[in-house]
Design an enzyme around this catalytic site. Structure first.
Site, PDB file in Angstrom:
ATOM      1  N   LYS A  55      -1.952  -7.576 -38.541  1.00 46.77           N
ATOM      2  CA  LYS A  55      -2.977  -7.235 -39.541  1.00 46.77           C
ATOM      3  C   LYS A  55      -3.880  -8.458 -39.725  1.00 46.77           C
ATOM      4  CE  LYS A  55      -2.483  -8.857 -43.172  1.00 46.77           C
ATOM      5  NZ  LYS A  55      -2.263  -9.618 -44.410  1.00 46.77           N
ATOM      6  N   GLY A 111       3.566  -9.370 -40.765  1.00 46.03           N
ATOM      7  CA  GLY A 111       4.991  -9.673 -40.612  1.00 46.03           C
ATOM      8  C   GLY A 111       5.883  -8.521 -41.024  1.00 46.03           C
ATOM      9  N   GLY A 112       6.776  -8.785 -41.963  1.00 40.01           N
ATOM     10  CA  GLY A 112       7.721  -7.768 -42.425  1.00 40.01           C
ATOM     11  C   GLY A 112       7.011  -6.537 -42.976  1.00 40.01           C
ATOM     12  N   SER A 113       5.839  -6.734 -43.594  1.00 42.03           N
ATOM     13  CA  SER A 113       5.091  -5.590 -44.133  1.00 42.03           C
ATOM     14  C   SER A 113       4.595  -4.698 -43.003  1.00 42.03           C
ATOM     15  CB  SER A 113       3.877  -6.059 -44.939  1.00 42.03           C
ATOM     16  OG  SER A 113       4.280  -6.925 -45.959  1.00 42.03           O
ATOM     17  N   ALA A 114       4.144  -5.319 -41.905  1.00 43.58           N
ATOM     18  CA  ALA A 114       3.684  -4.547 -40.748  1.00 43.58           C
ATOM     19  C   ALA A 114       4.857  -3.758 -40.166  1.00 43.58           C
ATOM     20  CB  ALA A 114       3.092  -5.484 -39.696  1.00 43.58           C
ATOM     21  N   PRO A 134       4.567 -14.467 -34.828  1.00 43.32           N
ATOM     22  CA  PRO A 134       5.201 -15.475 -35.681  1.00 43.32           C
ATOM     23  C   PRO A 134       5.442 -14.905 -37.079  1.00 43.32           C
ATOM     24  CG  PRO A 134       3.051 -16.259 -34.856  1.00 43.32           C
ATOM     25  CD  PRO A 134       3.265 -14.890 -34.299  1.00 43.32           C
ATOM     26  N   GLY A 186       0.639 -14.586 -42.073  1.00 46.52           N
ATOM     27  CA  GLY A 186      -0.619 -14.000 -42.552  1.00 46.52           C
ATOM     28  C   GLY A 186      -1.058 -12.773 -41.769  1.00 46.52           C
ATOM     29  N   ASP A 199       1.376  -5.486 -49.121  1.00 47.96           N
ATOM     30  CA  ASP A 199       0.694  -5.285 -47.839  1.00 47.96           C
ATOM     31  C   ASP A 199       1.222  -4.082 -47.057  1.00 47.96           C
ATOM     32  OD1 ASP A 199      -1.255  -7.177 -47.794  1.00 47.96           O
ATOM     33  OD2 ASP A 199      -0.145  -8.632 -46.577  1.00 47.96           O
TER      34      ASP A 199
HETATM   35  O1  C5P Z   1       4.267  -7.764 -52.488  1.00 48.03           O
HETATM   36  P1  C5P Z   1       4.582  -8.996 -51.685  1.00 48.03           P
HETATM   37  O2  C5P Z   1       5.999  -9.435 -51.855  1.00 48.03           O
HETATM   38  O3  C5P Z   1       4.211  -8.874 -50.227  1.00 48.03           O
HETATM   39  O4  C5P Z   1       3.655 -10.162 -52.270  1.00 48.03           O
HETATM   40  C1  C5P Z   1       3.988 -11.519 -52.099  1.00 48.03           C
HETATM   41  C2  C5P Z   1       3.414 -12.335 -53.246  1.00 48.03           C
HETATM   42  O5  C5P Z   1       1.991 -12.455 -53.111  1.00 48.03           O
HETATM   43  C3  C5P Z   1       3.607 -11.745 -54.630  1.00 48.03           C
HETATM   44  O6  C5P Z   1       4.835 -12.143 -55.157  1.00 48.03           O
HETATM   45  C4  C5P Z   1       2.445 -12.336 -55.416  1.00 48.03           C
HETATM   46  O7  C5P Z   1       2.752 -13.648 -55.823  1.00 48.03           O
HETATM   47  C5  C5P Z   1       1.344 -12.454 -54.373  1.00 48.03           C
HETATM   48  N1  C5P Z   1       0.371 -11.335 -54.414  1.00 48.03           N
HETATM   49  C6  C5P Z   1      -0.514 -11.237 -55.471  1.00 48.03           C
HETATM   50  N2  C5P Z   1      -1.421 -10.204 -55.499  1.00 48.03           N
HETATM   51  C7  C5P Z   1      -1.465  -9.303 -54.485  1.00 48.03           C
HETATM   52  C8  C5P Z   1      -0.579  -9.403 -53.392  1.00 48.03           C
HETATM   53  C9  C5P Z   1       0.344 -10.430 -53.375  1.00 48.03           C
HETATM   54  O8  C5P Z   1      -0.505 -12.054 -56.397  1.00 48.03           O
HETATM   55  N3  C5P Z   1      -2.350  -8.307 -54.554  1.00 48.03           N
END
Ligand code: C5P
Length: 292
Positions: A9, A101-104, A94, A98, A137
């Site tokens: 992504k 990763g795990g979200s993808a 990797p 960014g 994500d």
């Molecule tokens: O949801 P996820 O665990 O992937 O997000 C990682 C961290 O990124 C969250 O804990 C938060 O600190 C930050 N984040 C955020 N606003 C978003 C997406 C992520 O503050 N829209």
């Protein structure tokens, strides 16, 4: 056997707005996907299991609860049945880089079950909500197409983006998204950016991208200065049109005038920095095929 790709992504721009009541930030991001990514297969089995292989598998060893397994368990709950699968995750990208990763991987996992789901039973909204609960994500990775990503990441609208010749460069430093958001000092304002619903040409897209930025770039560079070196290396390459960090880093992308310029840049950067991960790719290609 179902086989799906979890493409990298790329946030072509990422505007961070205000902090929300749920602790997340409102985002506005133009997201596209690469033609490279992790690969997943799902085979019927006696029980649920996950095998991780590929060049970056090592970075995940010891992880007790992979997002892929959480996604399967949540889909099983939604389906009200056991999902016994032998899953293979080939980690080509990797980790903590960014690019999703795990979200993808989790987004692709949910797509995999959609392919198998009896069509009359599909409620896309349920799958999208499930994706949103797994991480900010995951919905955009589940969607997997060029789009604007808004809200905490769960509001998605399609955007027409032309295909782009690109080079992806990661300097081998894992980054915590949470830490980058925590280090975000000056918000460039909570004002919304102009969001075209499509771009007719690469020139129009580049012109637009030059007027916006990745707000996580500055906090990421202050924590991980090598990101500045990556951007400089890309910007020094002949034929570069735009270089920027994706997501919370540390991967950066360079957009190039043509395939040859991208290939030459990648070869030069890989030569100069043997320990960096460097790949040429096409971004924003029309739907990639998946086999059921
Ligand atoms: O949801 P996820 O665990 O992937 O997000 C990682 C961290 O990124 C969250 O804990 C938060 O600190 C930050 N984040 C955020 N606003 C978003 C997406 C992520 O503050 N829209």
């Amino acid at each position: 056997m179902v086989r799906v790709r979890a493409p990298a992504k790329i946030n072509l721009c990422l505007h961070v707005g205000g902090r929300r009541d749920d602790g997340y930030h409102d985002l506005e991001s133009l997201v596209v996907f690469a033609d490279i990514g992790d690969d997943l297969t799902f085979a019927d089995a006696e029980r649920l299991s996950l095998i991780v292989d590929g060049p970056f598998a090592g970075a995940l060893t010891g992880e007790s609860d992979n997002l892929v397994l959480r996604a399967v368990r949540d889909v099983a709950k939604l389906a009200k049945r056991d999902l016994h699968k032998r899953i293979t995750l080939t980690k080509n990208l990797p980790v903590a880089s960014g690019m999703g990763g795990g979200s993808a991987d989790a987004g692709a996992t949910i797509r995999a079950f959609l392919l198998e789901w009896p069509k009359e039973e599909i409620r896309l909204r349920d799958f999208a909500e499930l994706a949103g609960r797994l991480g900010a994500d995951v919905p955009v990775c589940f969607f997997g197409q060029n789009c604007w990503m808004l809200g905490r990441g769960d509001e998605i609208t399609r955007c027409e983006v032309p295909e782009l010749h690109a080079v992806l460069v990661n300097p081998g430093v894992a980054i915590s998204t949470r830490e980058i958001f925590a280090n975000l000092q000056t918000r460039t304002g909570t004002e919304s950016i102009e969001r075209p619903d499509g771009f007719e040409s690469v020139d129009a897209l580049i012109e637009f991208l030059q007027s916006v930025t990745n707000d996580l770039g500055a906090p990421a560079r202050s924590l991980t200065p090598v990101i500045g070196d990556v951007l400089n290396a890309l910007r020094a390459a002949p034929g570069i049109r735009l270089a920027r960090m994706t997501g919370s880093g540390a991967t950066c992308f360079g957009l190039f005038a043509n395939a040859q310029a991208a290939q030459s840049a990648a070869a030069q950067i890989a030569d100069d920095h043997a320990d960096w991960w460097v790949k040429t790719t096409m971004l924003a290609k029309a739907d990639s095929e998946e086999d059921a």
